[in-house]
Design a protein around this motif. Structure first.
Motif, PDB file in Angstrom:
ATOM      1  N   MET A  17      42.328  21.198 -10.790  1.00 31.93           N
ATOM      2  CA  MET A  17      42.220  20.378  -9.577  1.00 31.93           C
ATOM      3  C   MET A  17      41.681  21.233  -8.436  1.00 31.93           C
ATOM      4  O   MET A  17      42.432  21.942  -7.783  1.00 31.93           O
ATOM      5  CB  MET A  17      43.591  19.849  -9.156  1.00 31.93           C
ATOM      6  CG  MET A  17      44.225  18.942 -10.174  1.00 31.93           C
ATOM      7  SD  MET A  17      43.352  17.392 -10.272  1.00 31.93           S
ATOM      8  CE  MET A  17      44.408  16.558 -11.452  1.00 31.93           C
ATOM      9  N   HIS A  19      39.924  21.605  -4.808  1.00 27.67           N
ATOM     10  CA  HIS A  19      39.678  20.821  -3.601  1.00 27.67           C
ATOM     11  C   HIS A  19      38.218  20.960  -3.216  1.00 27.67           C
ATOM     12  O   HIS A  19      37.697  22.047  -3.111  1.00 27.67           O
ATOM     13  CB  HIS A  19      40.570  21.307  -2.461  1.00 27.67           C
ATOM     14  CG  HIS A  19      41.982  20.896  -2.654  1.00 27.67           C
ATOM     15  ND1 HIS A  19      42.433  19.643  -2.361  1.00 27.67           N
ATOM     16  CD2 HIS A  19      43.036  21.561  -3.165  1.00 27.67           C
ATOM     17  CE1 HIS A  19      43.710  19.545  -2.673  1.00 27.67           C
ATOM     18  NE2 HIS A  19      44.107  20.699  -3.164  1.00 27.67           N
ATOM     19  N   HIS A  48      52.754  10.179  -5.468  1.00 26.93           N
ATOM     20  CA  HIS A  48      52.117  11.506  -5.499  1.00 26.93           C
ATOM     21  C   HIS A  48      51.846  11.930  -6.948  1.00 26.93           C
ATOM     22  O   HIS A  48      50.760  12.418  -7.266  1.00 26.93           O
ATOM     23  CB  HIS A  48      53.009  12.531  -4.792  1.00 26.93           C
ATOM     24  CG  HIS A  48      52.455  13.924  -4.846  1.00 26.93           C
ATOM     25  ND1 HIS A  48      51.372  14.315  -4.082  1.00 26.93           N
ATOM     26  CD2 HIS A  48      52.808  14.996  -5.595  1.00 26.93           C
ATOM     27  CE1 HIS A  48      51.098  15.590  -4.356  1.00 26.93           C
ATOM     28  NE2 HIS A  48      51.948  16.021  -5.264  1.00 26.93           N
ATOM     29  N   GLU A  49      52.834  11.721  -7.826  1.00 31.78           N
ATOM     30  CA  GLU A  49      52.659  12.053  -9.251  1.00 31.78           C
ATOM     31  C   GLU A  49      51.537  11.223  -9.881  1.00 31.78           C
ATOM     32  O   GLU A  49      50.720  11.733 -10.630  1.00 31.78           O
ATOM     33  CB  GLU A  49      53.945  11.751 -10.025  1.00 31.78           C
ATOM     34  CG  GLU A  49      55.046  12.758  -9.864  1.00 31.78           C
ATOM     35  CD  GLU A  49      56.330  12.284 -10.568  1.00 31.78           C
ATOM     36  OE1 GLU A  49      57.110  13.157 -10.949  1.00 31.78           O
ATOM     37  OE2 GLU A  49      56.543  11.059 -10.734  1.00 31.78           O
ATOM     38  N   ARG A  51      49.021   9.824  -8.431  1.00 32.11           N
ATOM     39  CA  ARG A  51      47.737  10.262  -7.904  1.00 32.11           C
ATOM     40  C   ARG A  51      47.266  11.536  -8.615  1.00 32.11           C
ATOM     41  O   ARG A  51      46.125  11.630  -9.053  1.00 32.11           O
ATOM     42  CB  ARG A  51      47.877  10.510  -6.398  1.00 32.11           C
ATOM     43  CG  ARG A  51      46.592  10.805  -5.673  1.00 32.11           C
ATOM     44  CD  ARG A  51      46.903  11.149  -4.224  1.00 32.11           C
ATOM     45  NE  ARG A  51      47.352  10.008  -3.458  1.00 32.11           N
ATOM     46  CZ  ARG A  51      46.535   9.197  -2.779  1.00 32.11           C
ATOM     47  NH1 ARG A  51      45.241   9.427  -2.764  1.00 32.11           N
ATOM     48  NH2 ARG A  51      47.016   8.179  -2.096  1.00 32.11           N
ATOM     49  N   GLN A  52      48.167  12.496  -8.766  1.00 31.18           N
ATOM     50  CA  GLN A  52      47.787  13.770  -9.374  1.00 31.18           C
ATOM     51  C   GLN A  52      47.423  13.624 -10.856  1.00 31.18           C
ATOM     52  O   GLN A  52      46.444  14.169 -11.322  1.00 31.18           O
ATOM     53  CB  GLN A  52      48.939  14.779  -9.252  1.00 31.18           C
ATOM     54  CG  GLN A  52      49.050  15.417  -7.892  1.00 31.18           C
ATOM     55  CD  GLN A  52      47.756  16.079  -7.457  1.00 31.18           C
ATOM     56  OE1 GLN A  52      47.106  15.643  -6.515  1.00 31.18           O
ATOM     57  NE2 GLN A  52      47.352  17.131  -8.158  1.00 31.18           N
ATOM     58  N   ASP A  53      48.256  12.900 -11.607  1.00 29.10           N
ATOM     59  CA  ASP A  53      48.086  12.850 -13.057  1.00 29.10           C
ATOM     60  C   ASP A  53      46.966  11.918 -13.523  1.00 29.10           C
ATOM     61  O   ASP A  53      46.278  12.202 -14.494  1.00 29.10           O
ATOM     62  CB  ASP A  53      49.385  12.397 -13.727  1.00 29.10           C
ATOM     63  CG  ASP A  53      50.500  13.423 -13.564  1.00 29.10           C
ATOM     64  OD1 ASP A  53      50.196  14.564 -13.179  1.00 29.10           O
ATOM     65  OD2 ASP A  53      51.666  13.069 -13.819  1.00 29.10           O
ATOM     66  N   TYR A  54      46.820  10.792 -12.842  1.00 28.19           N
ATOM     67  CA  TYR A  54      45.918   9.763 -13.352  1.00 28.19           C
ATOM     68  C   TYR A  54      44.668   9.543 -12.503  1.00 28.19           C
ATOM     69  O   TYR A  54      43.703   8.938 -12.979  1.00 28.19           O
ATOM     70  CB  TYR A  54      46.651   8.411 -13.466  1.00 28.19           C
ATOM     71  CG  TYR A  54      47.772   8.427 -14.477  1.00 28.19           C
ATOM     72  CD1 TYR A  54      47.553   8.003 -15.790  1.00 28.19           C
ATOM     73  CD2 TYR A  54      49.044   8.872 -14.136  1.00 28.19           C
ATOM     74  CE1 TYR A  54      48.576   8.018 -16.724  1.00 28.19           C
ATOM     75  CE2 TYR A  54      50.077   8.903 -15.067  1.00 28.19           C
ATOM     76  CZ  TYR A  54      49.835   8.473 -16.356  1.00 28.19           C
ATOM     77  OH  TYR A  54      50.845   8.500 -17.286  1.00 28.19           O
ATOM     78  N   ALA A  56      43.451  11.844  -9.428  1.00 28.13           N
ATOM     79  CA  ALA A  56      42.772  12.891  -8.648  1.00 28.13           C
ATOM     80  C   ALA A  56      41.448  13.283  -9.318  1.00 28.13           C
ATOM     81  O   ALA A  56      40.400  13.353  -8.663  1.00 28.13           O
ATOM     82  CB  ALA A  56      43.682  14.106  -8.485  1.00 28.13           C
ATOM     83  N   TRP A  57      41.498  13.501 -10.624  1.00 21.32           N
ATOM     84  CA  TRP A  57      40.272  13.877 -11.353  1.00 21.32           C
ATOM     85  C   TRP A  57      39.285  12.713 -11.428  1.00 21.32           C
ATOM     86  O   TRP A  57      38.065  12.911 -11.399  1.00 21.32           O
ATOM     87  CB  TRP A  57      40.618  14.388 -12.757  1.00 21.32           C
ATOM     88  CG  TRP A  57      41.534  13.481 -13.539  1.00 21.32           C
ATOM     89  CD1 TRP A  57      42.906  13.509 -13.549  1.00 21.32           C
ATOM     90  CD2 TRP A  57      41.153  12.388 -14.389  1.00 21.32           C
ATOM     91  NE1 TRP A  57      43.387  12.512 -14.368  1.00 21.32           N
ATOM     92  CE2 TRP A  57      42.339  11.822 -14.902  1.00 21.32           C
ATOM     93  CE3 TRP A  57      39.929  11.851 -14.785  1.00 21.32           C
ATOM     94  CZ2 TRP A  57      42.324  10.723 -15.777  1.00 21.32           C
ATOM     95  CZ3 TRP A  57      39.923  10.769 -15.660  1.00 21.32           C
ATOM     96  CH2 TRP A  57      41.109  10.217 -16.142  1.00 21.32           C
ATOM     97  N   LYS A  60      37.545  12.423  -8.058  1.00 23.94           N
ATOM     98  CA  LYS A  60      36.563  13.502  -7.931  1.00 23.94           C
ATOM     99  C   LYS A  60      35.284  13.145  -8.701  1.00 23.94           C
ATOM    100  O   LYS A  60      34.169  13.315  -8.201  1.00 23.94           O
ATOM    101  CB  LYS A  60      37.179  14.803  -8.475  1.00 23.94           C
ATOM    102  CG  LYS A  60      36.321  16.017  -8.299  1.00 23.94           C
ATOM    103  CD  LYS A  60      37.044  17.232  -8.851  1.00 23.94           C
ATOM    104  CE  LYS A  60      36.077  18.395  -8.997  1.00 23.94           C
ATOM    105  NZ  LYS A  60      36.653  19.500  -9.756  1.00 23.94           N
ATOM    106  N   TYR A 193      37.998  13.705 -19.118  1.00 20.32           N
ATOM    107  CA  TYR A 193      38.324  13.412 -17.716  1.00 20.32           C
ATOM    108  C   TYR A 193      37.086  13.207 -16.859  1.00 20.32           C
ATOM    109  O   TYR A 193      37.076  13.547 -15.669  1.00 20.32           O
ATOM    110  CB  TYR A 193      39.248  14.490 -17.123  1.00 20.32           C
ATOM    111  CG  TYR A 193      40.594  14.508 -17.815  1.00 20.32           C
ATOM    112  CD1 TYR A 193      41.496  13.472 -17.629  1.00 20.32           C
ATOM    113  CD2 TYR A 193      40.935  15.530 -18.690  1.00 20.32           C
ATOM    114  CE1 TYR A 193      42.715  13.457 -18.284  1.00 20.32           C
ATOM    115  CE2 TYR A 193      42.155  15.525 -19.353  1.00 20.32           C
ATOM    116  CZ  TYR A 193      43.037  14.488 -19.144  1.00 20.32           C
ATOM    117  OH  TYR A 193      44.238  14.471 -19.789  1.00 20.32           O
TER     118      TYR A 193
END
Ligand SMILES: [Zn+2]
Length: 211
Positions: A17, A19, A48-49, A51-54, A56-57, A60, A193
């Protein structure tokens, strides 16, 4: 047409991940807004979880080729909506019952109904033994189980015009992976991903018609 996975393996993946500072030259395009409707059965996740796991990538990747910002918004704890009984052997029946519910919610709340606004129901479980999600081509709504990390990206991909046929297997980081919209997830593959280059092109062209 409904898209089914038949064999999925939950893979634990170390996601890089990073930025990224996005250039401001995409500010003139309408953002892509993804409303995530959290089923009551995933109330143990925090946003938050999720967003991060499913996502964020996924965000991007989407921002890298659509030239627009991607925003997440969450809808939860709405009686009559987030308690929807989604498990059913008949996927069509579930999908259309869900679409009707979502339609009513969007209409009653004066929310956007356009090509850059999507509403995805996230669920703990599968719809049935061989169906992890449901959507139709370029649909504004769909259903995705959290059983594997790529299912929401898979269904959102269809909702943006992506196809199984344009998905592919890539060799990345010393192993074979499958891109987000593969029809079946093979146990020997990891998730890439990302969308395949062909699906990126399909999605970008679809969104370009809705600046
Ligand atoms: Zn599919």
């Amino acid at each position: 047409m409904f898209k089914k996975y038949t064999s999925c393996l939950l893979l634990l993946c170390a996601l890089a991940m990073s930025h990224t500072a996005w250039a401001n030259d995409n500010a003139s395009r309408k953002p892509l807004t993804l409303y995530l409707v959290l089923h009551d059965d995933i109330s143990h996740y925090n946003t938050h979880e999720l967003r991060q796991d499913y996502f964020a990538w996924l965000i991007k990747d989407l921002e890298s080729f659509t030239d627009r910002y991607v925003r997440l918004a969450f809808i939860s704890d709405v009686p009559g909506l987030t308690d929807f009984a989604y498990q059913n052997d008949d996927v069509d029946e579930t999908y259309y019952a869900w679409k009707n519910k979502m339609d009513r919610y969007v209409f009653d709340n004066g929310m956007q109904r356009n090509a850059t606004t999507k509403y995805l129901l996230l669920t703990q479980n599968r719809i049935n033994s061989d169906t992890l999600g449901a959507s139709t081509d370029k649909s504004y709504t769909g259903i995705a189980s959290l059983e594997t990390f790529a299912i929401p990206a898979h269904e959102l991909g269809h909702m943006l015009g992506g196809t199984h046929e344009a998905a592919e297997v890539l060799y990345k980081g010393g192993w074979w992976c499958q891109t987000n919209i593969v029809e079946k997830h093979g146990d020997l593959y990891s998730n890439c991903y990302v969308y395949s280059d062909a699906n990126k092109q399909i999605i970008a062209e679809h969104l370009n018609r809705h600046p």
